[in-house]
Each structure stands twice: as structure tokens, then as C-alpha cells.
Design a protein around this motif. Sequence first.
Motif, PDB file in Angstrom:
ATOM      1  N   UNK A 183       0.789  -1.229   0.000  1.00 55.95           N
ATOM      2  CA  UNK A 183       0.000   0.000   0.000  1.00 55.95           C
ATOM      3  C   UNK A 183       0.826   1.286   0.000  1.00 55.95           C
ATOM      4  N   UNK A 184       2.103   1.201   0.370  1.00 54.82           N
ATOM      5  CA  UNK A 184       2.924   2.406   0.424  1.00 54.82           C
ATOM      6  C   UNK A 184       3.888   2.480  -0.746  1.00 54.82           C
ATOM      7  N   UNK A 185       4.494   1.333  -1.093  1.00 60.92           N
ATOM      8  CA  UNK A 185       5.488   1.334  -2.163  1.00 60.92           C
ATOM      9  C   UNK A 185       4.829   1.048  -3.508  1.00 60.92           C
ATOM     10  N   UNK A 186       4.693  -0.240  -3.843  1.00 60.84           N
ATOM     11  CA  UNK A 186       4.146  -0.568  -5.164  1.00 60.84           C
ATOM     12  C   UNK A 186       2.664  -0.276  -5.276  1.00 60.84           C
ATOM     13  N   UNK A 187       1.938  -0.332  -4.185  1.00 60.77           N
ATOM     14  CA  UNK A 187       0.497  -0.142  -4.284  1.00 60.77           C
ATOM     15  C   UNK A 187       0.035   1.263  -3.979  1.00 60.77           C
ATOM     16  N   UNK A 188       0.968   2.150  -3.762  1.00 64.07           N
ATOM     17  CA  UNK A 188       0.589   3.516  -3.418  1.00 64.07           C
ATOM     18  C   UNK A 188      -0.117   4.186  -4.598  1.00 64.07           C
ATOM     19  N   UNK A 189       0.401   3.943  -5.802  1.00 66.81           N
ATOM     20  CA  UNK A 189      -0.179   4.503  -7.015  1.00 66.81           C
ATOM     21  C   UNK A 189      -0.499   3.334  -7.938  1.00 66.81           C
ATOM     22  N   UNK A 190      -1.791   3.111  -8.206  1.00 67.69           N
ATOM     23  CA  UNK A 190      -2.141   1.918  -8.965  1.00 67.69           C
ATOM     24  C   UNK A 190      -3.442   2.139  -9.729  1.00 67.69           C
ATOM     25  N   UNK A 191      -3.435   1.728 -10.991  1.00 70.40           N
ATOM     26  CA  UNK A 191      -4.646   1.658 -11.798  1.00 70.40           C
ATOM     27  C   UNK A 191      -5.011   0.192 -11.986  1.00 70.40           C
ATOM     28  N   UNK A 192      -6.285  -0.087 -11.818  1.00 70.41           N
ATOM     29  CA  UNK A 192      -6.738  -1.460 -12.006  1.00 70.41           C
ATOM     30  C   UNK A 192      -7.770  -1.533 -13.119  1.00 70.41           C
ATOM     31  N   UNK A 193      -7.901  -2.684 -13.705  1.00 73.67           N
ATOM     32  CA  UNK A 193      -8.935  -2.886 -14.719  1.00 73.67           C
ATOM     33  C   UNK A 193      -9.614  -4.220 -14.457  1.00 73.67           C
ATOM     34  N   UNK A 194     -10.871  -4.253 -14.817  1.00 75.82           N
ATOM     35  CA  UNK A 194     -11.641  -5.469 -14.591  1.00 75.82           C
ATOM     36  C   UNK A 194     -12.588  -5.675 -15.775  1.00 75.82           C
ATOM     37  N   UNK A 253       6.233   5.211 -10.881  1.00 75.89           N
ATOM     38  CA  UNK A 253       6.152   4.924  -9.443  1.00 75.89           C
ATOM     39  C   UNK A 253       4.928   4.136  -9.055  1.00 75.89           C
ATOM     40  N   UNK A 254       4.339   3.435  -9.996  1.00 79.71           N
ATOM     41  CA  UNK A 254       3.151   2.639  -9.699  1.00 79.71           C
ATOM     42  C   UNK A 254       3.021   1.499 -10.678  1.00 79.71           C
ATOM     43  N   UNK A 255       1.812   0.985 -10.796  1.00 74.35           N
ATOM     44  CA  UNK A 255       1.608  -0.137 -11.703  1.00 74.35           C
ATOM     45  C   UNK A 255       0.150  -0.202 -12.138  1.00 74.35           C
ATOM     46  N   UNK A 256      -0.070  -0.946 -13.210  1.00 75.33           N
ATOM     47  CA  UNK A 256      -1.403  -1.228 -13.714  1.00 75.33           C
ATOM     48  C   UNK A 256      -1.603  -2.732 -13.635  1.00 75.33           C
ATOM     49  N   UNK A 257      -2.680  -3.177 -13.021  1.00 75.79           N
ATOM     50  CA  UNK A 257      -2.892  -4.618 -12.846  1.00 75.79           C
ATOM     51  C   UNK A 257      -4.369  -4.929 -12.891  1.00 75.79           C
ATOM     52  N   UNK A 258      -4.646  -6.162 -13.211  1.00 74.34           N
ATOM     53  CA  UNK A 258      -6.033  -6.617 -13.243  1.00 74.34           C
ATOM     54  C   UNK A 258      -6.543  -6.779 -11.819  1.00 74.34           C
ATOM     55  N   UNK A 259      -7.730  -6.302 -11.553  1.00 77.95           N
ATOM     56  CA  UNK A 259      -8.354  -6.472 -10.252  1.00 77.95           C
ATOM     57  C   UNK A 259      -9.450  -7.515 -10.371  1.00 77.95           C
ATOM     58  N   UNK A 260      -9.764  -8.108  -9.225  1.00 78.20           N
ATOM     59  CA  UNK A 260     -10.788  -9.142  -9.198  1.00 78.20           C
ATOM     60  C   UNK A 260     -12.002  -8.646  -8.443  1.00 78.20           C
ATOM     61  N   UNK A 261     -13.112  -9.249  -8.707  1.00 77.60           N
ATOM     62  CA  UNK A 261     -14.318  -8.916  -7.957  1.00 77.60           C
ATOM     63  C   UNK A 261     -14.099  -9.239  -6.487  1.00 77.60           C
TER      64      UNK A 261
END
Length: 510
Positions: free
Chosen positions: A26-37, A187-195
Motif C-alpha cells: 500500500x505504500x510502495x508498489x500499491x501507493x499509485x495503482x490503476x486497475x482494470x476489470x 512509481x506505480x503499476x497497472x494490474x487486473x483487479x478481481x471482484x
Amino acid sequence: MNGFPLDIVLAIIGIAVPIVAFVWEFVLVGRKRLGYRVQMDTPVTGEIESVFPGVLPQLRPDGGATAPDLQDLSVVLVRIENSGITDVDSADYASPESDPVGLHIHFPHRRVIGMAVTELSDDALGDSLKPGTGIGSREDTQHRVGIIDLPKVPMDRGDHYKILAILQRTAGAGEYPEPVVRAKLKGGRVSETRSRVGVSPKLLALIGFLVAVIAAQFVFNLDDNPASGEAADCVSGTLTLVGSTAFEPAVRDAAAEYGKHCAKARFTFEFDSSDRGLSREDEEGKNNPGLLAISDGPKGVGYPSLVPRTLAMSTFTMIVNPAVGVHDLTVQQIRDVYAGRVDNWQLLGGPDLPVRVVNRALGSGTREAFRAHVLGDGQPPSPAVTSCRGIAATNPPGVSFCEVPVTNDMLKTIADLPGSIGYSEYSDAARASGVETVTIEGHTPDRDQVLGHTYPFWSVEYAYSNGELPADSLAAAFLRFLTGGTGKDVLRAHGNTPCGELPNPTSCTP
């Protein structure tokens, strides 16, 4: 475990790993994140119009006769969301500043026939998704991939929008390959999110890790636990215990319990009376921590080098042969019996049966406790004694007196000799067959009666060593076990009250 604090290390790991996981996620890799579903990916049916009325006309391109034949179509709904803990600005997208496009949605084996934005969590997002902002569709014909380009949309935490697209198959058959969103964030990532239904794999992994840490701590503590191996106060060696036969069963059981924890500890038992045990400790115990004497009461004079340690408050009881038929006596009646003033049980409400008085031999701690607490100092000297076996064989008229050396002999004599009366440690008498216990002035031999000063026949069990014991000796460890460990439970099971459990432990004196 050789002094290495493994339990502390495991505890630190158990605390540190969740903290590191939280910081990382939540602070490092997950601090800035776009998700898609991908919320829908289905062939076109009549149900699409009922779910999204008026949308298909928007998607069907103009062109009249040149419009493509809409065959083998599918409809896909993709949700784009800010799933991090900070806002995402246009400058956070890792693409050239001159390029307005920030995200690409790839549809393998399909081309994009049409698309529309169907849902905005904030109307302000619509300004970034208008024509000319970079939004559009195209086809990579070489790889047969349809592509939707999306602009660098600024999104506050929790914002989302959805893209509805109508697609046409260009290759393959059966199920469509899953759409993929491709982009990069600084400084972040884009990843698939789940329900958010069920438990996430990461949470399951963290729970599994914590369970493993707890299990490791349990195994470690089990290995260090006295009940599973070597006791924390386990000392090897040999210890000889002598003295009181009344307290012998409790000491034997306590030693057996200690031996379960300390396999290298050896005990020998040579109980023959408190006085003889004290004498042997005085003669043989100097510089010998392998010898320990147990006594029913204080040592008396003549043993200046013996060091006492109180163990427990022990209760005693009067016992009679079942044929006597008397179940309660006053202190004065007991004194009259042992002075020879009562020669037949008829005088005390019993049957016509001569009285047989059984005493413990001189030097017995139980006899001394009986004298001190029941008979008193004013009692006349005991009449002449004879053999208990001789009394049983000749059955003389009137009162007769005999003595026995140890507790077991007392219990056996009372059981075998009609008209007999004696005394014993209460728990031994309660377990013995062929004897009956007698209350004293209506009071029973229990802890509350003793503490309330209503039951007189009790004493304190002592352990004696010749001088101070080395702290690392088996005798010292066994005494610690008796007074502060599982040994207290053993003493209590034998009807004794450990001195340390009294309301005022200093009152544990005769």
C-alpha cells in the motif's frame, strides 16, 4: 535450544512480515495503482439491447453499404479504476508528453467495431474522454489484435469509468481470448483487479504464513515445555528420600511425576519414620546433596545442622476397625482411650468389645503430631505395650496396647484386629480398605476445618537437608518442583495443602 531465543525471533518475524507486506502493498508498489476489470465479455444477443438500450446504434458505424457485416459479434465491458491510495495525474502515465494516450486495451483475434463510455464515477472525468483527447480504436492487422486507446485521464482515489465495446472476430473459434490492458505508471503499476467476492490469494498467503509462524512457535514451546521433554528445572543425578512413612505416597508420586520430565533423574526411597530419617540426614547428609529427609513436623532438638523447608499442611485422622461401630469421638474420649481409662467400646456407645489401642513407635512424626495436637502434654505415660500379633492371637480381656513402626503396618493392624483404634495420615486412611475414619467432635479432617481451628489433628510436612543445598542439585530442583511446580498438584491430590497456597504462608507451622 542452546540459549538461542528462537521464540523471540519467530515473534518478531510474525510481526514484521505483515508490516512489510502492508508497506510494500500500500505504500510502495500499491501507493499509485490503476486497475482494470473485465465485467462482461459475451456474444451479442437480444439481451444486450435490454441491458444497454440505445447503445448498439451508437456502436454500429455509419457507412451505408460500406458498413461492415456485423457477424460473430461480441460485447465487452471493461472497468478502469484508481485502485491505489493516492490520486493519479496525467503526468503519472509513463508515455511521452506529446502522446495523449495513456492506456491501451488489446482484444486478440477481434477488431473494434464501435465503443462508448458508459459510466463515470465523477462527471468531471468526461472532459478527459471526449473526442480529440486521445480516445479511439484501431487494429493491429499483422497480429490480429483490436485496440482501444484511452487518454491520460486524471483520477482521484476510488474514481472509475467503464468502456463498452462491440467487437467482431477476426481469427480463431470458440471462446474469445481475454482482453488485456497495457500501460505504465511512474512509481506505480497497472494490474487486473478481481471482484471482491471471497478471499484474495494474497490474504490467504499471509494467513498461511502467520499460521506457519504460530505452528512453529507452538512446536518450539512444546519442545521447551517440561511436559514434553527436559523440564526447565530438570537436573540429572540420584536422590535418596528418607523419613516419614505417612508422607511417603505423596513424595513417591511427586518423584514419579518429576521423572517424567527429567529422564536422567533417579530416586530411591528408604522411608522408615521421621526420627530415623532426621538421624540419617544428620549423620550422612553433610556435603551430600543426594540425601533428603521428610518429617511430619519440626525436627526438635539435637539436629542443629539440618535446614528445614516447609512443604505442605497435612491432616491426620483417627481410625478404627469396622467392628467398633463408633464414628465420632471427642478429644477427651481419645485421651481416655489412650490413657487406658476406657477398656470396652460399650462405654463410648459401641458394642461389647474390648479396646485395642494401637500407637506408632517412638520416633514417628505422626505419633509426635498426635501427641502435640490431640493428647497434649498432660497425658500420662502410655501403659505397657505388647505385640499386636500377640493380642490378636490371645484376645485378652480388657484394654490392650501395642505399637507399629510405619503407616502401612498401622493400617493393616487396624483392619485385622477387632476392637482396635489408631491414627494415620488422612489420605492414606481414606484409600485403605478395612478401616473406618472417625471424626473429632463432629469435625472432619479438611483444610477449611484446620484453618478455622475446629479440627485439631494436623501437622506440617518438612524437608530437611544437612546444610544449604547447591542450587544445581537434584534435591534443590525437586524441592522447587514440590513447592512451585506440578509437584504441588500431586501433594494436593493426596489431601495436603501446599504451604504456598495458604492465605498466609507464614502460618504454615505446627
